[in-house]
Design a protein around this motif. Structure first.
Motif, mmCIF file in Angstrom:
data_model
loop_
_atom_site.group_PDB
_atom_site.id
_atom_site.type_symbol
_atom_site.label_atom_id
_atom_site.label_comp_id
_atom_site.label_asym_id
_atom_site.label_seq_id
_atom_site.Cartn_x
_atom_site.Cartn_y
_atom_site.Cartn_z
ATOM 1 N N ALA A 1 6.487 1.072 7.284
ATOM 2 C CA ALA A 1 7.579 0.838 6.331
ATOM 3 C C ALA A 1 8.263 -0.492 6.604
ATOM 4 O O ALA A 1 8.620 -1.223 5.670
ATOM 5 N N ARG A 2 8.440 -0.830 7.889
ATOM 6 C CA ARG A 2 9.058 -2.115 8.228
ATOM 7 C C ARG A 2 8.196 -3.283 7.759
ATOM 8 O O ARG A 2 8.712 -4.378 7.490
ATOM 9 N N LEU A 3 6.904 -3.063 7.645
ATOM 10 C CA LEU A 3 5.995 -4.112 7.177
ATOM 11 C C LEU A 3 5.947 -4.199 5.654
ATOM 12 O O LEU A 3 5.194 -4.995 5.105
ATOM 13 N N GLY A 4 6.722 -3.355 4.976
ATOM 14 C CA GLY A 4 6.838 -3.435 3.524
ATOM 15 C C GLY A 4 5.974 -2.473 2.753
ATOM 16 O O GLY A 4 5.936 -2.538 1.514
ATOM 17 N N HIS A 5 5.291 -1.551 3.434
ATOM 18 C CA HIS A 5 4.449 -0.581 2.736
ATOM 19 C C HIS A 5 5.282 0.639 2.334
ATOM 20 O O HIS A 5 6.314 0.937 2.942
ATOM 21 N N THR A 6 4.830 1.332 1.306
ATOM 22 C CA THR A 6 5.503 2.546 0.837
ATOM 23 C C THR A 6 4.927 3.728 1.615
ATOM 24 O O THR A 6 3.728 3.991 1.544
ATOM 25 N N VAL A 7 5.777 4.403 2.354
ATOM 26 C CA VAL A 7 5.304 5.461 3.249
ATOM 27 C C VAL A 7 6.066 6.751 2.970
ATOM 28 O O VAL A 7 7.306 6.766 2.912
ATOM 29 N N THR A 8 5.317 7.839 2.814
ATOM 30 C CA THR A 8 5.883 9.183 2.721
ATOM 31 C C THR A 8 5.364 9.989 3.897
ATOM 32 O O THR A 8 4.146 10.087 4.096
ATOM 33 N N MET A 11 0.850 -1.192 0.000
ATOM 34 C CA MET A 11 0.000 0.000 0.000
ATOM 35 C C MET A 11 0.884 1.240 0.000
ATOM 36 O O MET A 11 1.912 1.281 0.686
ATOM 37 N N ASN A 12 0.488 2.251 -0.745
ATOM 38 C CA ASN A 12 1.238 3.506 -0.844
ATOM 39 C C ASN A 12 0.543 4.553 0.023
ATOM 40 O O ASN A 12 -0.596 4.938 -0.242
ATOM 41 N N ILE A 13 1.218 5.024 1.070
ATOM 42 C CA ILE A 13 0.589 5.837 2.120
ATOM 43 C C ILE A 13 1.275 7.189 2.231
ATOM 44 O O ILE A 13 2.510 7.269 2.304
ATOM 45 N N LEU A 14 0.472 8.250 2.247
ATOM 46 C CA LEU A 14 0.976 9.579 2.581
ATOM 47 C C LEU A 14 0.562 9.900 4.000
ATOM 48 O O LEU A 14 -0.633 9.982 4.307
ATOM 49 N N MET A 15 1.528 10.086 4.893
ATOM 50 C CA MET A 15 1.280 10.504 6.270
ATOM 51 C C MET A 15 1.461 12.017 6.317
ATOM 52 O O MET A 15 2.572 12.525 6.078
ATOM 53 N N LEU A 16 0.399 12.738 6.606
ATOM 54 C CA LEU A 16 0.414 14.205 6.556
ATOM 55 C C LEU A 16 0.293 14.770 7.962
ATOM 56 O O LEU A 16 -0.706 14.541 8.645
ATOM 57 N N MET A 17 1.311 15.497 8.408
ATOM 58 C CA MET A 17 1.294 16.103 9.747
ATOM 59 C C MET A 17 1.710 17.564 9.611
ATOM 60 O O MET A 17 2.797 17.856 9.110
ATOM 61 N N LEU A 18 0.892 18.480 10.074
ATOM 62 C CA LEU A 18 1.132 19.907 9.864
ATOM 63 C C LEU A 18 1.456 20.646 11.149
ATOM 64 O O LEU A 18 1.276 21.854 11.249
ATOM 65 N N SER A 19 1.964 19.944 12.153
ATOM 66 C CA SER A 19 2.393 20.586 13.393
ATOM 67 C C SER A 19 3.597 21.482 13.130
ATOM 68 O O SER A 19 4.533 21.103 12.429
#
Length: 334
Positions: free
Chosen positions: A29-36, A1-9
């Protein structure tokens, strides 16, 4: 799964939300997912090499056209399956952009109590980090996922030489909401030593209060510490004095380290500890009675809470439950 993690703090420090976003990104990411992870530059350190980072200028308002356009371009630039907003600022931005982000699962995690929350209808899934917070959000379809906590056993830290038993440890940023002024006033009526680990704008005022109440030998401000687990290992108990919390990392860490906890009426303490270990008043003398209890007896009475913590407050459990939410979110896509 390709995931965008958005945090605006735009906070200069690392609080619970910032810690959560980084740890969840790394675990996925350790589980093999694509994370930004897209966040302010100061929150893009200590990440797994597999986590892609995007530095954002988060200083502006959530209504800033520049911020909205920047986030929209980021979402559209890559084929993300899920956009996961961390915190209400990011959630309100993603809510505003919902009409322009079709074809992607929209998820938001709410970390703290607010006077107004994003609309659950703007997201495919909405997450709260405690049962109490989910109740306060009061919208249909909110999923509770407790934060995962990574605690590595350490040798106990060396405590100040004048330390008297029992030793109580409080942890948190030195800001009014953490209730440290109330805690210091309370400790005038307690035996032992109070250690407060953390820094912030209230430091000088709290130091003055310690001196004015003649507690310089028994209450110590330790400043910012990177060895909180070691401090907890050396302490006899952990005390939480917050006025409000979305999720108390100090409570979770203490339980995972086998330490008894006394707390004001905040999550997650009020969801896992025995009711008689939760303080509901604003009277320092009454709170002091809680801290005069035998810490060994407190620990024995919290055995069930520690078992719950071991089963629930882990990074793998948090990641697994979050992936379940992502799957539900993407299943709703046309």
């Amino acid at each position: 799964m390709n995931i965008l993690m958005l945090m605006l703090s735009d906070s200069p420090g690392v609080g619970g939300m910032e810690k959560h976003a980084r740890e969840l990104s790394c675990e996925l990411a350790r589980l093999g997912h694509t994370v930004t992870l897209a966040a302010a530059p100061q929150h893009l350190s200590d990440l797994e090499p597999a986590v892609t980072t995007r530095a954002l200028d988060t200083g502006g308002s959530r209504h800033s056209p520049f911020l909205l356009l920047t986030v929209l371009r980021l979402i559209r630039a890559t084929g993300f399956d899920v956009v996961h907003a961390q915190g209400t600022k990011a959630a309100f931005v993603l809510q505003r952009l919902a009409p322009f982000t079709k074809g992607r699962g929209r998820v938001a995690t709410i970390h703290g109590f607010k006077s107004r929350y994003p609309k659950a209808a703007a997201f495919h899934q909405l997450i709260a980090v405690s049962q109490a917070l989910a109740t306060d959000i009061a919208q249909p379809g909110v999923t509770v996922i407790y934060n995962g906590v990574s605690v590595i056993a350490q040798a106990p830290a060396l405590l100040p030489a004048v330390t008297e038993k029992p030793v109580w440890l409080a942890v948190g940023r030195l800001v009014p909401v953490k209730g440290f002024e109330f805690l210091i006033k309370t400790f005038q009526y307690c035996p032992g030593t109070l250690l407060i680990a953390g820094d912030g704008p209230e430091r000088q005022r709290l130091a003055d209060l310690i001196r004015s109440t003649s507690q310089s030998d028994t209450v110590k401000l330790l400043g910012f510490r990177t060895d909180v687990p070691a401090l907890m290992a050396a302490a006899d108990g952990v005390v939480i004095s917050s006025e409000r919390e979305g999720f108390s990392y100090a409570c979770a860490e203490a339980l995972l380290l086998g330490k008894p906890v006394i707390s004001t009426n905040v999550p997650i303490a009020n969801e896992v500890l025995p009711e008689k270990h939760i303080f509901h008043s604003d009277d320092p003398k009454r709170f002091a009675a809680f801290l005069r209890q035998d810490t060994a007896s407190l620990a024995a009475e919290q055995a069930e809470a520690r078992t719950f913590a071991a089963d629930t407050f882990s990074l793998p459990t948090m990641a697994r439950q979050t992936l379940n939410v992502y799957q539900k979110a993407t299943a709703e896509l046309p």
